[in-house]
Design a protein around this motif. Structure first.
Motif, PDB file in Angstrom:
ATOM      1  N   LEU A 261       0.852  -1.176   0.000  1.00 50.96           N
ATOM      2  CA  LEU A 261       0.000   0.000   0.000  1.00 50.96           C
ATOM      3  C   LEU A 261       0.897   1.238   0.000  1.00 50.96           C
ATOM      4  O   LEU A 261       1.846   1.333   0.779  1.00 50.96           O
ATOM      5  CB  LEU A 261      -0.905   0.011   1.235  1.00 50.96           C
ATOM      6  CG  LEU A 261      -1.913   1.167   1.343  1.00 50.96           C
ATOM      7  CD1 LEU A 261      -2.951   1.064   0.223  1.00 50.96           C
ATOM      8  CD2 LEU A 261      -2.599   1.144   2.710  1.00 50.96           C
ATOM      9  N   GLU A 262       0.604   2.182  -0.892  1.00 49.98           N
ATOM     10  CA  GLU A 262       1.362   3.435  -0.911  1.00 49.98           C
ATOM     11  C   GLU A 262       0.816   4.354   0.171  1.00 49.98           C
ATOM     12  O   GLU A 262      -0.366   4.690   0.176  1.00 49.98           O
ATOM     13  CB  GLU A 262       1.272   4.108  -2.283  1.00 49.98           C
ATOM     14  CG  GLU A 262       2.178   5.320  -2.404  1.00 49.98           C
ATOM     15  CD  GLU A 262       2.280   5.838  -3.826  1.00 49.98           C
ATOM     16  OE1 GLU A 262       2.708   6.989  -3.999  1.00 49.98           O
ATOM     17  OE2 GLU A 262       1.926   5.094  -4.764  1.00 49.98           O
ATOM     18  N   VAL A 263       1.685   4.765   1.082  1.00 52.44           N
ATOM     19  CA  VAL A 263       1.256   5.552   2.238  1.00 52.44           C
ATOM     20  C   VAL A 263       2.178   6.765   2.381  1.00 52.44           C
ATOM     21  O   VAL A 263       3.307   6.779   1.882  1.00 52.44           O
ATOM     22  CB  VAL A 263       1.310   4.716   3.543  1.00 52.44           C
ATOM     23  CG1 VAL A 263       0.375   3.532   3.456  1.00 52.44           C
ATOM     24  CG2 VAL A 263       2.737   4.250   3.830  1.00 52.44           C
ATOM     25  N   PRO A 264       1.725   7.822   3.096  1.00 51.67           N
ATOM     26  CA  PRO A 264       2.631   8.943   3.401  1.00 51.67           C
ATOM     27  C   PRO A 264       3.789   8.467   4.267  1.00 51.67           C
ATOM     28  O   PRO A 264       3.667   7.500   5.026  1.00 51.67           O
ATOM     29  CB  PRO A 264       1.726   9.925   4.174  1.00 51.67           C
ATOM     30  CG  PRO A 264       0.332   9.518   3.848  1.00 51.67           C
ATOM     31  CD  PRO A 264       0.359   8.053   3.590  1.00 51.67           C
ATOM     32  N   VAL A 265       4.913   9.146   4.155  1.00 49.64           N
ATOM     33  CA  VAL A 265       6.098   8.758   4.924  1.00 49.64           C
ATOM     34  C   VAL A 265       5.801   8.785   6.419  1.00 49.64           C
ATOM     35  O   VAL A 265       6.344   7.990   7.189  1.00 49.64           O
ATOM     36  CB  VAL A 265       7.281   9.688   4.583  1.00 49.64           C
ATOM     37  CG1 VAL A 265       8.481   9.391   5.471  1.00 49.64           C
ATOM     38  CG2 VAL A 265       7.678   9.533   3.125  1.00 49.64           C
ATOM     39  N   ALA A 266       4.917   9.689   6.840  1.00 54.76           N
ATOM     40  CA  ALA A 266       4.582   9.791   8.264  1.00 54.76           C
ATOM     41  C   ALA A 266       3.937   8.513   8.786  1.00 54.76           C
ATOM     42  O   ALA A 266       3.935   8.270  10.001  1.00 54.76           O
ATOM     43  CB  ALA A 266       3.662  10.979   8.505  1.00 54.76           C
ATOM     44  N   ALA A 267       3.387   7.687   7.885  1.00 53.41           N
ATOM     45  CA  ALA A 267       2.733   6.449   8.308  1.00 53.41           C
ATOM     46  C   ALA A 267       3.693   5.263   8.328  1.00 53.41           C
ATOM     47  O   ALA A 267       3.266   4.135   8.576  1.00 53.41           O
ATOM     48  CB  ALA A 267       1.551   6.147   7.387  1.00 53.41           C
ATOM     49  N   VAL A 268       4.967   5.499   8.065  1.00 55.85           N
ATOM     50  CA  VAL A 268       5.972   4.436   8.081  1.00 55.85           C
ATOM     51  C   VAL A 268       6.753   4.516   9.386  1.00 55.85           C
ATOM     52  O   VAL A 268       7.159   5.603   9.813  1.00 55.85           O
ATOM     53  CB  VAL A 268       6.929   4.574   6.885  1.00 55.85           C
ATOM     54  CG1 VAL A 268       7.992   3.486   6.926  1.00 55.85           C
ATOM     55  CG2 VAL A 268       6.155   4.497   5.574  1.00 55.85           C
ATOM     56  N   HIS A 269       6.969   3.368  10.009  1.00 58.09           N
ATOM     57  CA  HIS A 269       7.621   3.341  11.319  1.00 58.09           C
ATOM     58  C   HIS A 269       8.766   2.330  11.315  1.00 58.09           C
ATOM     59  O   HIS A 269       8.794   1.400  10.485  1.00 58.09           O
ATOM     60  CB  HIS A 269       6.604   2.977  12.407  1.00 58.09           C
ATOM     61  CG  HIS A 269       5.399   3.857  12.417  1.00 58.09           C
ATOM     62  ND1 HIS A 269       5.432   5.151  12.880  1.00 58.09           N
ATOM     63  CD2 HIS A 269       4.120   3.636  11.981  1.00 58.09           C
ATOM     64  CE1 HIS A 269       4.235   5.692  12.749  1.00 58.09           C
ATOM     65  NE2 HIS A 269       3.414   4.801  12.215  1.00 58.09           N
ATOM     66  N   PRO A 270       9.731   2.483  12.219  1.00 57.40           N
ATOM     67  CA  PRO A 270      10.826   1.503  12.305  1.00 57.40           C
ATOM     68  C   PRO A 270      10.293   0.079  12.453  1.00 57.40           C
ATOM     69  O   PRO A 270       9.349  -0.167  13.208  1.00 57.40           O
ATOM     70  CB  PRO A 270      11.591   1.960  13.554  1.00 57.40           C
ATOM     71  CG  PRO A 270      11.333   3.431  13.647  1.00 57.40           C
ATOM     72  CD  PRO A 270       9.918   3.605  13.166  1.00 57.40           C
ATOM     73  N   GLY A 271      10.910  -0.829  11.720  1.00 55.27           N
ATOM     74  CA  GLY A 271      10.465  -2.231  11.732  1.00 55.27           C
ATOM     75  C   GLY A 271       9.587  -2.588  10.556  1.00 55.27           C
ATOM     76  O   GLY A 271       9.467  -3.767  10.205  1.00 55.27           O
ATOM     77  N   ASP A 272       8.934  -1.599   9.917  1.00 53.61           N
ATOM     78  CA  ASP A 272       8.123  -1.866   8.736  1.00 53.61           C
ATOM     79  C   ASP A 272       9.009  -2.310   7.570  1.00 53.61           C
ATOM     80  O   ASP A 272      10.212  -2.015   7.526  1.00 53.61           O
ATOM     81  CB  ASP A 272       7.347  -0.616   8.325  1.00 53.61           C
ATOM     82  CG  ASP A 272       6.233  -0.267   9.306  1.00 53.61           C
ATOM     83  OD1 ASP A 272       5.864  -1.145  10.110  1.00 53.61           O
ATOM     84  OD2 ASP A 272       5.747   0.881   9.281  1.00 53.61           O
ATOM     85  N   ILE A 273       8.407  -2.994   6.599  1.00 51.48           N
ATOM     86  CA  ILE A 273       9.084  -3.375   5.364  1.00 51.48           C
ATOM     87  C   ILE A 273       8.500  -2.541   4.231  1.00 51.48           C
ATOM     88  O   ILE A 273       7.279  -2.451   4.081  1.00 51.48           O
ATOM     89  CB  ILE A 273       8.904  -4.874   5.050  1.00 51.48           C
ATOM     90  CG1 ILE A 273       9.380  -5.732   6.218  1.00 51.48           C
ATOM     91  CG2 ILE A 273       9.665  -5.248   3.777  1.00 51.48           C
ATOM     92  CD1 ILE A 273      10.856  -5.673   6.480  1.00 51.48           C
TER      93      ILE A 273
END
Length: 730
Positions: free
Chosen positions: A251-263
């Protein structure tokens, strides 16, 4: 009904109970404006930081969380005479472009009017010698007025509006004496024309505006070029990322929705939006911003990748370690902002002088008028002399003397791979005559490497690499990297503190401590083992092998040390590493003074000892265990590879693998300091020479306008010399 203003969207939480906002401010044009705004905002309760960036007309504010409404800052700036609004990149760039076009239009009008008025002045000057009749002279004067008055009304708007804002708030800035001088010259000229006088000063007023606009436009262009570096960095930031939200769902998401540990998925042609480590895939990546290496880097499992890197060929899966404002790219951008708004002691000196200068200029001009009247001159002649004094003593050159040098130098240093993190770092760096280097991670590269790979059979090396991929240990990662292994050995098991083991075709494989692999005797008896290296054993059944692993010296370290010594800078190494490793590094680099096994306290004690002997010490370390000694030194630098960069106490940070930025930074700092001093002396010397001449009455307003404008252009042209330094010596 009054509308409420909600600026919470623009407020950033800094942690530690602090909030931050950036405001774009219109009308900031000089060092005096900067100090006025900073003083006015810092006086507000609970404000912990108010810093103006003249380069992009932006104010950075920090305050105790929840203590203030951001709208209060905009109201306070309005009271100070400045219009402000929350900073947004797109709107700020549009406003800056419009301001640049406006200055260019004003300059065009002023230059056109100057040429025409000067052409009309020539027959008047020659006619006064060849008996031109009064009616002809009056005609030329009125024609000059018809050209100069509307042109000045339009071209003078940048100065008139700024002066009016200052006066409304009962303050003065450098545009106040400019405006008064221009208006007095124009007003006196109209009076002279009405009463059929021989001389008018339309040419002086419009020429003054032309030269001032040339200087202001050049200043803005120079700052825009420097600011473009930051804009280029901002362009590297991806706003979205493709995140795995399931085993096979993205899913394409804003960078703010990405957190450490995500792939996240990184496709060919995309810029990476996060910092992380490749967990699957293989590609070539352009990450020259971080490494300084223009060639593409091969990225596969275990490779670190940074935000802003451009993926060139294959598809990668990246495990996120940092996103959004926590990435290394964001940290570099913040450091660049610090560089562009850094405030040195020379800048503060020029700020204080500029604040005092305007009232002094006005008082000097008034005293000149009164003095000439008391000496028997007519009010007309006394006022003309006062106008010349007002024009010739305008403090523009002084206000531009230091900020222009610092802006040019900081931009040039960034292009050379150096970022400022302290306002007076340039001046302190210029004084350095002693450098202390930490070894590990500073003189050496941060990554471990296998130094005896050529002595290991290729098939054995490949097996060791596959087994190493099953471990997260840095030594195992070095083996995996050097072997170019792609797939980890299936079924491998890591035993913490010992190593990793696996099985292939019924034969046991082990990689780790010599004792874990049954290779103690090999490790103890081999006379050819590298004394500087760490050793990891690998066993294939009964066969035993040893890998020698260490950090290699930075590729240009020896040349850099030689270049520093040729500049009469003494070099020594203080390291907590083992004595054989430090001795070998010092010998390879030609450094005579070195110590191994030192603690942070030992480093501080050595720095204090050198300081007591009168040395100005530059400490170059990795910013972690070296943090106390970095803070104790006269000035300090850290490589960008230092982790937790935001916690580093270094005054400067250098990018990439080469060590050359250390030398380049010193050269830039020394040249910038010379130029700062030259500009101050140029500004002060000009006034010491010009003011008495103007007071004596031998300078006309036209000559005063040319002299004052020429001094401003001169210090700016001198500042542009800070863009380059000689690159010889290494």
């Amino acid at each position: 009904m009054q509308a409420t203003r909600d600026f919470s969207h623009y407020v950033k939480d800094l942690g530690s109970g602090l909030s931050h906002i950036d405001l774009a401010v219109e009308g900031v044009s000089c060092a005096g404006c900067m100090s006025k705004i900073e003083r006015g905002l810092s006086a507000m309760p609970d404000v912990t930081l108010a810093r103006v960036n003249l380069t992009n007309r932006r104010v950075a504010l920090e305050w105790k969380e929840g203590a203030l409404d951001p709208a209060n800052f905009i109201d306070r700036l309005a009271e100070l005479g400045y219009k402000a609004y929350p900073f947004e990149t797109a709107s700020a760039e549009a406003a800056e472009d419009e301001q640049s076009r406006f200055l260019l239009r004003c300059l065009g009008v002023a230059a056109f009017a100057t040429m025409n008025v000067m052409m009309l002045s020539v027959p008047v000057w020659s006619g006064n010698v060849s008996d031109m009749i009064p009616e002809q002279r009056d005609f030329f004067h009125w024609l000059s007025a018809l050209i100069a008055l509307p042109a000045a009304a339009y071209a003078g708007r940048p100065f008139f509006s700024s002066a009016l804002r200052a006066l409304r708030t009962r303050n003065v800035n450098m545009d106040v004496p400019i405006s008064i001088g221009v208006l007095l010259a124009l007003g006196m000229s109209v009076v002279e024309t009405v009463y059929h006088a021989e001389h008018t000063y339309f040419d002086a007023a419009i020429m003054l505006l032309t030269f001032l606009l040339v200087g202001r436009y050049l200043d803005q262009s120079m700052r825009r070029r420097t600011r473009a570096v930051a804009g280029n960095l901002a362009a590297l930031k991806a706003e979205t990322a493709t995140k795995f939200v399931g085993a096979d769902e993205i899913l394409e998401v804003p960078v703010a929705a990405v957190h450490p540990g995500d792939i996240v998925l990184l496709r060919p042609g995309e810029r990476c939006a996060v910092d992380g480590t490749v967990v699957a895939g293989r590609s070539e990546v352009d990450q020259s911003l971080i490494t300084g290496e223009t060639r593409y880097v091969t990225a596969d499992s275990g490779t670190a990748i940074y935000a802003g890197s451009l993926n060139m060929t294959g598809t990668l899966r990246v495990r996120v370690s940092a996103a959004s404002e926590a990435t290394l790219l964001a940290e570099i951008t913040r450091l660049l902002d610090n560089a562009l708004q850094a405030r040195s002691r020379y800048v503060r000196l020029a700020d204080r002088a500029s604040r005092l200068y305007a009232p002094v200029v006005h008082a000097t001009a008034l005293l000149t008028v009164l003095g000439w009247v008391l000496a028997g001159a007519t009010w007309h002649d006394a006022i003309v002399t006062g106008i010349a004094v007002l024009i010739i003593t305008c403090p523009c050159a002084l206000g531009l003397a230091i900020p222009t040098v610092q802006t040019v130098a900081s931009g040039a240093m960034f292009k050379a791979g150096v970022l400022l993190n302290s306002g007076d770092a340039i001046e302190r760096l210029a004084d350095v005559d002693r450098i202390i280097f930490d070894k590990t991670g500073t003189l050496t590269l941060p990554d471990l490497d296998v130094v005896n790979g050529a002595d290991i059979p290729a098939d054995v090396f490949a097996l060791a690499g596959q087994l190493a991929l099953a471990s997260r240990h840095p030594v195992a990662a070095a083996v995996a990297r050097a072997s170019a292994a792609k797939l980890p050995l299936a079924g491998a098991i890591e035993e913490p503190g010992q190593g990793v083991r696996g099985d292939i075709g019924g034969v046991e494989l082990r990689l780790g401590r010599p004792s874990f692999c049954g290779a103690e005797q090999l490790a103890n008896d081999d006379p050819d083992l590298d004394p500087e290296a760490s050793h990891v054993a690998f066993s294939v059944g009964e066969a035993k092998y040893l890998f020698s692993i260490r950090q290699g010296l930075r590729p240009d370290a020896q040349a850099v040390i030689s270049a520093l010594q040729s500049r009469n800078i003494m070099v020594e190494i203080l390291s907590g590493d083992r004595e054989p490793a430090v001795r070998a590094a010092a010998r390879a680099l030609g450094v005579q003074e070195w110590r191994a096994g030192v603690t942070p306290a030992d480093k501080i004690a050595r720095i204090d000892e050198l300081k007591s002997q009168g040395f100005k010490v530059l400490m170059v370390g990795d910013g972690l265990n070296d943090a106390p000694s970095l803070a104790a030194a006269h000035v300090s630098m850290s490589p960008i590879s230092a982790t937790h960069l935001s916690q580093a106490t270094a005054d400067l940070v250098f990018l990439g693998k080469p060590l050359a930025p250390v030398v380049v930074a010193i050269d830039f700092a020394r040249k910038a300091l010379r130029l700062m001093r030259q500009n101050l002396w140029l500004a002060v010397g000009y006034n010491l020479l010009a003011v008495p001449i103007a007071i004596s009455g031998v300078v006309t307003p036209l000559i005063a306008a040319a002299a004052m404008s020429g001094s401003s252009v001169l210090v700016m042209l001198n500042a542009l010399r800070a863009r380059r330094v000689a690159q010889g010596g290494f």
